[in-house]
Scaffold this motif. Structure first.
Motif, PDB file in Angstrom:
ATOM      1  N   SER A 121      49.125  39.982  55.912  1.00  0.00           N
ATOM      2  CA  SER A 121      48.330  41.153  55.564  1.00  0.00           C
ATOM      3  C   SER A 121      48.455  41.381  54.059  1.00  0.00           C
ATOM      4  O   SER A 121      49.537  41.671  53.557  1.00  0.00           O
ATOM      5  CB  SER A 121      48.832  42.384  56.327  1.00  0.00           C
ATOM      6  OG  SER A 121      48.034  43.505  56.030  1.00  0.00           O
ATOM      7  N   GLY A 122      47.333  41.213  53.363  1.00  0.00           N
ATOM      8  CA  GLY A 122      47.353  41.226  51.902  1.00  0.00           C
ATOM      9  C   GLY A 122      47.284  39.823  51.337  1.00  0.00           C
ATOM     10  O   GLY A 122      47.848  39.536  50.280  1.00  0.00           O
ATOM     11  N   ALA A 123      46.576  38.938  52.021  1.00  0.00           N
ATOM     12  CA  ALA A 123      46.570  37.520  51.658  1.00  0.00           C
ATOM     13  C   ALA A 123      45.881  37.235  50.336  1.00  0.00           C
ATOM     14  O   ALA A 123      46.072  36.169  49.752  1.00  0.00           O
ATOM     15  CB  ALA A 123      45.913  36.696  52.768  1.00  0.00           C
ATOM     16  N   THR A 124      45.061  38.158  49.831  1.00  0.00           N
ATOM     17  CA  THR A 124      44.365  37.912  48.561  1.00  0.00           C
ATOM     18  C   THR A 124      45.209  38.288  47.352  1.00  0.00           C
ATOM     19  O   THR A 124      44.873  37.932  46.229  1.00  0.00           O
ATOM     20  CB  THR A 124      43.056  38.707  48.496  1.00  0.00           C
ATOM     21  OG1 THR A 124      43.343  40.108  48.628  1.00  0.00           O
ATOM     22  CG2 THR A 124      42.099  38.277  49.590  1.00  0.00           C
ATOM     23  N   GLY A 125      46.296  39.023  47.539  1.00  0.00           N
ATOM     24  CA  GLY A 125      47.137  39.453  46.422  1.00  0.00           C
ATOM     25  C   GLY A 125      48.129  38.393  45.997  1.00  0.00           C
ATOM     26  O   GLY A 125      48.174  37.287  46.559  1.00  0.00           O
ATOM     27  N   GLU A 169      44.041  48.109  30.449  1.00  0.00           N
ATOM     28  CA  GLU A 169      42.940  47.494  31.179  1.00  0.00           C
ATOM     29  C   GLU A 169      43.466  46.580  32.290  1.00  0.00           C
ATOM     30  O   GLU A 169      42.851  46.476  33.359  1.00  0.00           O
ATOM     31  CB  GLU A 169      42.047  46.706  30.223  1.00  0.00           C
ATOM     32  CG  GLU A 169      41.316  47.572  29.200  1.00  0.00           C
ATOM     33  CD  GLU A 169      40.365  46.756  28.340  1.00  0.00           C
ATOM     34  OE1 GLU A 169      40.178  45.549  28.640  1.00  0.00           O
ATOM     35  OE2 GLU A 169      39.821  47.307  27.372  1.00  0.00           O
ATOM     36  N   ALA A 170      44.586  45.923  32.037  1.00  0.00           N
ATOM     37  CA  ALA A 170      45.187  45.055  33.048  1.00  0.00           C
ATOM     38  C   ALA A 170      45.613  45.860  34.266  1.00  0.00           C
ATOM     39  O   ALA A 170      45.413  45.435  35.417  1.00  0.00           O
ATOM     40  CB  ALA A 170      46.380  44.300  32.462  1.00  0.00           C
ATOM     41  N   ASP A 206      42.117  47.860  40.991  1.00  0.00           N
ATOM     42  CA  ASP A 206      40.824  47.696  41.655  1.00  0.00           C
ATOM     43  C   ASP A 206      40.850  46.592  42.710  1.00  0.00           C
ATOM     44  O   ASP A 206      39.937  46.493  43.523  1.00  0.00           O
ATOM     45  CB  ASP A 206      39.734  47.391  40.631  1.00  0.00           C
ATOM     46  CG  ASP A 206      39.368  48.602  39.790  1.00  0.00           C
ATOM     47  OD1 ASP A 206      39.686  49.732  40.209  1.00  0.00           O
ATOM     48  OD2 ASP A 206      38.783  48.419  38.703  1.00  0.00           O
ATOM     49  N   GLY A 207      41.889  45.751  42.681  1.00  0.00           N
ATOM     50  CA  GLY A 207      41.996  44.653  43.630  1.00  0.00           C
ATOM     51  C   GLY A 207      41.491  43.359  43.043  1.00  0.00           C
ATOM     52  O   GLY A 207      40.404  43.315  42.456  1.00  0.00           O
ATOM     53  N   LYS A 253      46.179  37.101  40.474  1.00  0.00           N
ATOM     54  CA  LYS A 253      47.004  37.875  39.557  1.00  0.00           C
ATOM     55  C   LYS A 253      46.263  38.237  38.277  1.00  0.00           C
ATOM     56  O   LYS A 253      45.288  37.587  37.891  1.00  0.00           O
ATOM     57  CB  LYS A 253      48.247  37.067  39.173  1.00  0.00           C
ATOM     58  CG  LYS A 253      49.152  36.719  40.349  1.00  0.00           C
ATOM     59  CD  LYS A 253      49.882  37.948  40.864  1.00  0.00           C
ATOM     60  CE  LYS A 253      50.983  38.388  39.940  1.00  0.00           C
ATOM     61  NZ  LYS A 253      51.715  39.552  40.446  1.00  0.00           N
ATOM     62  N   VAL A 254      46.765  39.300  37.645  1.00  0.00           N
ATOM     63  CA  VAL A 254      46.303  39.725  36.324  1.00  0.00           C
ATOM     64  C   VAL A 254      47.466  39.572  35.363  1.00  0.00           C
ATOM     65  O   VAL A 254      48.591  40.012  35.659  1.00  0.00           O
ATOM     66  CB  VAL A 254      45.824  41.195  36.340  1.00  0.00           C
ATOM     67  CG1 VAL A 254      45.434  41.636  34.938  1.00  0.00           C
ATOM     68  CG2 VAL A 254      44.652  41.356  37.309  1.00  0.00           C
TER      69      VAL A 254
END
Length: 310
Positions: free
Chosen positions: A152-156, A293-294, A300-301, A305-306
């Protein structure tokens, strides 16, 4: 030196001029080239942690980093000036010397590791805290070949790395992702299936695993929903501080993940990157003087990574 810091608990983080640190015995001084944004940074920037953690203002944001060693303290062996290293600032103390959104940081030599040949700064910078959290979670979950694992949260950051580690362990991975670009990204990391976290996750997972899942990583979403999808005897690893009361079940195990970073763990992860077995997308790289900004981009999702860079 320049650093992105809070001067008080009710202030917003801004670029500040701070004194450059000197490495104490057992420490190295690193000129930071890149650091990644983590959820913890949003909590610090929002002032949510100061009643719980030791702190001294100004508080510099950031916990992980990649950079070049520019000075070495006494009693340091195996590291020299000019080495490109990755590291995570140990502990939870916050202050002017305990953040990585800065030009220089001094930290224990045991908290850093050399970046392997063939791994560039951006590739190394995305591992850091997120990678250690994923590694710790997978060790607790003890995934066996053939088990079904929900991420759960696989895109992060944590979820992206955990998805790859779970797939490499032989699991059938179900990752949460919206249809389209997110789902394509998560499947590209090794997930067998994706479920839309904006919809009815429970029904979608049950259609894929009618008896429930064996293991789960809770790095986003509702802990109770995840608990309801577990088979009896299963394990949930939570990076979000879930409690047994939130899970509401006594027939599954809950493990809290605090990301206990060491140079050795980072070395293991970076070697996987060097071997082409681990990859995390860099959604954006933002200069230090625009670090606010980072934080906004991360909030925002993102897919991956940023980075905050020099």
């Amino acid at each position: 030196m320049k650093a992105f810091a809070l001067t008080g608990r009710d202030t917003k983080p801004e670029l500040q001029e701070l004194n450059q640190p000197e490495p104490a015995a057992g420490q190295v001084l690193v000129e930071v080239q890149a650091a990644s944004v983590n959820g913890f940074d949003l909590s610090v920037a929002g002032g949510y942690v100061f009643d719980m953690l030791p702190h001294e203002f100004p508080v510099v944001l950031g916990r992980d980093l990649v950079g070049t060693i520019t000075a070495v303290g006494d009693d340091v062996e195996g590291l020299t000036v000019g080495d490109l290293v990755a590291g995570v600032i140990p502990g939870v103390d916050l202050g002017p010397r305990n953040g990585s959104f800065t030009e220089h940081v001094a930290l224990p030599a045991a908290a850093v590791t050399r970046v392997p040949d063939g791994v560039d700064v951006a590739q190394a910078a995305v591992i850091g805290l997120a990678g250690v959290a994923a590694l710790d979670a997978l060790e607790v979950l003890d995934i066996q070949p053939g088990q079904t694992v929900l991420i759960s949260g696989a895109t992060g950051g944590v979820g992206s790395i955990a998805t790859q580690l779970a797939a490499a362990a032989g699991a059938t991975v179900i990752g949460t992702a919206k249809p389209g670009q997110e789902a394509d990204y998560v499947r590209g990391l090794g997930a067998t299936h994706t479920v839309d976290y904006t919809g009815d996750i429970a029904t979608a997972v049950r259609e894929l695993a009618s008896d429930g899942v064996d293991k789960a990583l809770h790095s986003a979403g509702d802990a109770a929903t995840i608990a309801g999808l577990m088979r009896p005897g299963g394990t949930v690893a939570s990076t979000l501080g879930a409690t047994p009361e939130q899970l509401g079940r006594d027939d599954i195990t809950l493990a809290g993940i605090m990301a206990a970073a060491t140079g050795d763990k980072l070395a293991r992860l970076l070697q996987l990157v060097a071997d082409g077995k681990l990859h995390v997308n860099v959604e954006a790289s933002v200069p230090l003087d625009q670090a606010h900004e980072a934080l906004g981009l991360f909030a925002d999702g993102t897919l991956g990574k940023v980075l905050v860079t020099r």
